[in-house]
Design a protein around this motif. Sequence first.
Motif, short mmCIF file in Angstrom:
data_model
loop_
_atom_site.label_atom_id
_atom_site.label_comp_id
_atom_site.label_asym_id
_atom_site.label_seq_id
_atom_site.Cartn_x
_atom_site.Cartn_y
_atom_site.Cartn_z
N ARG A 1 46.44 75.61 60.13
CA ARG A 1 46.78 74.34 60.78
C ARG A 1 45.87 73.22 60.28
N ASN A 2 44.58 73.46 60.25
CA ASN A 2 43.64 72.44 59.80
C ASN A 2 43.89 72.06 58.34
N PHE A 3 44.15 73.05 57.51
CA PHE A 3 44.43 72.75 56.11
C PHE A 3 45.69 71.91 55.97
N LEU A 4 46.77 72.30 56.66
CA LEU A 4 48.02 71.56 56.53
C LEU A 4 47.86 70.12 56.99
N HIS A 5 47.15 69.89 58.08
CA HIS A 5 46.93 68.51 58.53
C HIS A 5 46.07 67.75 57.51
N TRP A 6 45.04 68.39 56.99
CA TRP A 6 44.21 67.77 55.96
C TRP A 6 45.06 67.42 54.73
N PHE A 7 45.92 68.35 54.34
CA PHE A 7 46.78 68.15 53.17
C PHE A 7 47.71 66.96 53.37
N ILE A 8 48.34 66.87 54.54
CA ILE A 8 49.25 65.77 54.86
C ILE A 8 48.52 64.43 54.80
N GLU A 9 47.30 64.41 55.27
CA GLU A 9 46.53 63.16 55.30
C GLU A 9 46.01 62.75 53.93
N ASN A 10 45.87 63.70 53.01
CA ASN A 10 45.20 63.40 51.74
C ASN A 10 46.10 63.32 50.52
N TYR A 11 47.37 63.63 50.67
CA TYR A 11 48.26 63.59 49.51
C TYR A 11 49.52 62.79 49.82
N PRO A 12 49.98 61.99 48.85
CA PRO A 12 51.23 61.23 49.05
C PRO A 12 52.45 62.11 48.71
N PHE A 13 53.53 61.84 49.38
CA PHE A 13 54.77 62.60 49.18
C PHE A 13 55.88 61.66 48.73
N ASP A 14 56.76 62.17 47.87
CA ASP A 14 57.92 61.39 47.43
C ASP A 14 58.99 61.31 48.51
N SER A 15 58.93 62.23 49.45
CA SER A 15 59.96 62.30 50.49
C SER A 15 59.32 62.49 51.85
N GLU A 16 59.84 61.79 52.83
CA GLU A 16 59.37 61.95 54.20
C GLU A 16 59.68 63.36 54.71
N GLY A 17 60.72 63.99 54.14
CA GLY A 17 61.09 65.35 54.53
C GLY A 17 59.97 66.34 54.28
N SER A 18 59.22 66.17 53.21
CA SER A 18 58.10 67.07 52.90
C SER A 18 57.06 67.02 54.02
N LYS A 19 56.71 65.82 54.40
CA LYS A 19 55.71 65.63 55.45
C LYS A 19 56.22 66.19 56.79
N GLN A 20 57.50 65.95 57.09
CA GLN A 20 58.07 66.46 58.34
C GLN A 20 58.05 67.98 58.39
N LEU A 21 58.39 68.62 57.27
CA LEU A 21 58.37 70.08 57.23
C LEU A 21 56.96 70.62 57.42
N LEU A 22 55.99 70.01 56.77
CA LEU A 22 54.61 70.46 56.91
C LEU A 22 54.10 70.26 58.34
N LEU A 23 54.46 69.13 58.96
CA LEU A 23 54.06 68.91 60.35
C LEU A 23 54.71 69.93 61.28
N LEU A 24 55.97 70.24 61.04
CA LEU A 24 56.65 71.26 61.84
C LEU A 24 55.91 72.59 61.75
N LEU A 25 55.54 72.98 60.54
CA LEU A 25 54.83 74.24 60.35
C LEU A 25 53.45 74.20 61.00
N ALA A 26 52.73 73.08 60.80
CA ALA A 26 51.36 72.98 61.29
C ALA A 26 51.28 72.94 62.82
N ASP A 27 52.31 72.44 63.45
CA ASP A 27 52.27 72.26 64.90
C ASP A 27 53.02 73.35 65.67
N ASN A 28 53.38 74.43 65.01
CA ASN A 28 54.14 75.50 65.65
C ASN A 28 53.41 76.83 65.45
N GLU A 29 52.88 77.38 66.53
CA GLU A 29 52.11 78.63 66.47
C GLU A 29 52.90 79.77 65.83
#
Length: 180
Positions: free
Chosen positions: A12-40
């Motif tokens: 979870r910590n890595f995924l949030h760090w990753f989202i904050e530190n890298y730009p994405f070409d698509s908002e879908g990428s960020k949404q998928l990572l947030l879904l994964l990071a926020d779901n136990e």
Amino acid sequence: MTRKTVSTWAKRNFLHWFIENYPFDSEGSKQLLLLLADNEEYLSRIHLVMDGSYLRPLLVISTTGTGMPPFILKTFNSTVTDPEMIIDRLQLLKESPLYLTLYFPDRMSCESFHTVIEESPVTLESSLGQQILIDFELSLWTEAFKREMEMKELMAQINAALDSRNKRKFLRLARKYNRL
């Protein structure tokens, strides 16, 4: 030999760090990572791997500057590139482990990434594994090229809708373009 186990907290910590530190070409990428990071449940099933070329189901998420598609889910019998369909498939694959491969410019030297990647559950002979990885990455580049062509075609249709002042068509195409 024991395999490295990565806690859900670390993922979870890595995924949030990753989202904050890298730009994405698509908002879908960020949404998928947030879904994964926020779901136990998803976090407990996720295994971040360096090479997921022969692992399924595999979710590949890429950042800007890699030449890879922004996101793609590969299962044993399908390839999914729509973020809403990916979410649906992830819900259907509840009993299965989920492998996650991230492509970003400094992935080979990123210490934070290397602390959360796990060993592949399957070991292949070196040259076979290398050939599978090459074929896999070529297929990803092909998907990225297809996506780019689809975006160009949609942009041409959006411009035509603007020229003809067709607001309804413009809005429909713009939503479709934004989902890509």
